[in-house]
Design a protein around this motif. Structure first.
Motif, short mmCIF file in Angstrom:
data_model
loop_
_atom_site.label_atom_id
_atom_site.label_comp_id
_atom_site.label_asym_id
_atom_site.label_seq_id
_atom_site.Cartn_x
_atom_site.Cartn_y
_atom_site.Cartn_z
N ASP A 169 35.41 53.65 37.51
CA ASP A 169 34.87 54.24 38.75
C ASP A 169 34.61 53.15 39.79
O ASP A 169 34.89 53.32 40.97
CB ASP A 169 33.58 55.00 38.47
N ALA A 170 34.06 52.03 39.36
CA ALA A 170 33.77 50.92 40.27
C ALA A 170 35.07 50.37 40.87
O ALA A 170 35.14 50.10 42.08
CB ALA A 170 33.02 49.81 39.55
N GLU A 171 36.09 50.23 40.05
CA GLU A 171 37.38 49.72 40.54
C GLU A 171 38.01 50.67 41.55
O GLU A 171 38.52 50.25 42.59
CB GLU A 171 38.33 49.51 39.36
N LYS A 172 37.94 51.97 41.26
CA LYS A 172 38.53 52.98 42.15
C LYS A 172 37.85 52.96 43.52
O LYS A 172 38.51 52.98 44.56
CB LYS A 172 38.38 54.36 41.51
N VAL A 173 36.53 52.89 43.54
CA VAL A 173 35.78 52.88 44.80
C VAL A 173 36.00 51.56 45.54
O VAL A 173 36.11 51.54 46.77
CB VAL A 173 34.30 53.17 44.57
N VAL B 212 33.31 43.10 42.52
CA VAL B 212 32.70 43.94 41.50
C VAL B 212 31.86 43.03 40.61
O VAL B 212 32.37 42.04 40.09
CB VAL B 212 33.77 44.68 40.67
N PHE B 213 30.59 43.37 40.47
CA PHE B 213 29.66 42.59 39.66
C PHE B 213 29.22 43.42 38.46
O PHE B 213 29.19 44.65 38.53
CB PHE B 213 28.40 42.22 40.47
N PHE B 214 28.89 42.74 37.36
CA PHE B 214 28.28 43.39 36.21
C PHE B 214 26.96 42.69 35.96
O PHE B 214 26.93 41.50 35.61
CB PHE B 214 29.18 43.28 34.98
N SER B 215 25.88 43.38 36.19
CA SER B 215 24.53 42.81 36.03
C SER B 215 24.37 41.49 36.78
O SER B 215 23.84 40.52 36.25
CB SER B 215 24.21 42.62 34.55
N SER C 20 37.48 40.57 41.85
CA SER C 20 37.57 40.60 43.31
C SER C 20 38.73 41.50 43.68
O SER C 20 39.82 41.36 43.13
CB SER C 20 37.81 39.20 43.86
N VAL C 21 38.49 42.40 44.59
CA VAL C 21 39.53 43.32 45.07
C VAL C 21 39.91 42.87 46.46
O VAL C 21 39.08 42.80 47.35
CB VAL C 21 39.02 44.78 45.08
N SER C 22 41.19 42.55 46.64
CA SER C 22 41.64 42.00 47.93
C SER C 22 41.78 43.09 48.98
O SER C 22 41.87 44.28 48.66
CB SER C 22 42.98 41.29 47.75
#
Length: 103
Positions: A41-45, A59-62, A68-70
Motif C-alpha cells: 500500500d505504501a509503495e502504491k501511494v 518510504v520509511f519503516f519506523s 526511494s521512489v523517483s
C-alpha cells in the motif's frame, strides 16, 4: 487501503511499526506524511503521489529509510530504489509469511 495517523499501541505501550510515505528531503514526522501497515500500500501511494506531484517520495519503516521512489521520467517510468535494509526487511517479511502459511 488501510492507513491511519495514530495506530493503537501494543502491549509495551509503543505504537506498532509502520511504513511512512513522505516527500524526499522531509522528515518522516512531517505533516504531509501518510502511514501504512503494509508495504505494498505504501509503495502504491508513493508512486501515485510521485506521478501527481512530480516530486520523488521516500518510504520509511519506523523512521528508517527503506526505499526511494523517483519522479517520473519523460517516458512516464517511475523507479523504486530499495536500500540494503529495505531489501533485507522485505525478504524477512516474505519468509515469515511463507512460514506462517506452511504451518
Amino acid at each position: 487501503m488501510t492507513h491511519s495517523r495514530k495506530l493503537t499501541p501494543n502491549r509495551g505501550g509503543r505504537p506498532y511499526p509502520f511504513f511512512t510515505v513522505c516527500v524526499t528531503g522531509t522528515h518522516p514526522s512531517s505533516k504531509d506524511r501518510i502511514d501504512f501497515t503494509v508495504y505494498p500500500d505504501a509503495e502504491k501511494v508513493a508512486k501515485a503521489r510521485s506521478r501527481d506531484t512530480l516530486c520523488p517520495q521516500d518510504v520509511f519503516f519506523s523512521g528508517r529509510l527503506i526505499a526511494s521512489v523517483s519522479a517520473p521520467n519523460m517516458a512516464g517510468e517511475i523507479l523504486i530504489d530499495m536500500t540494503v535494509f529495505g531489501s533485507a526487511l522485505l525478504e524477512r517479511i516474505r519468509q515469515n509469511a511463507a512460514r506462517k502459511a506452511a504451518s
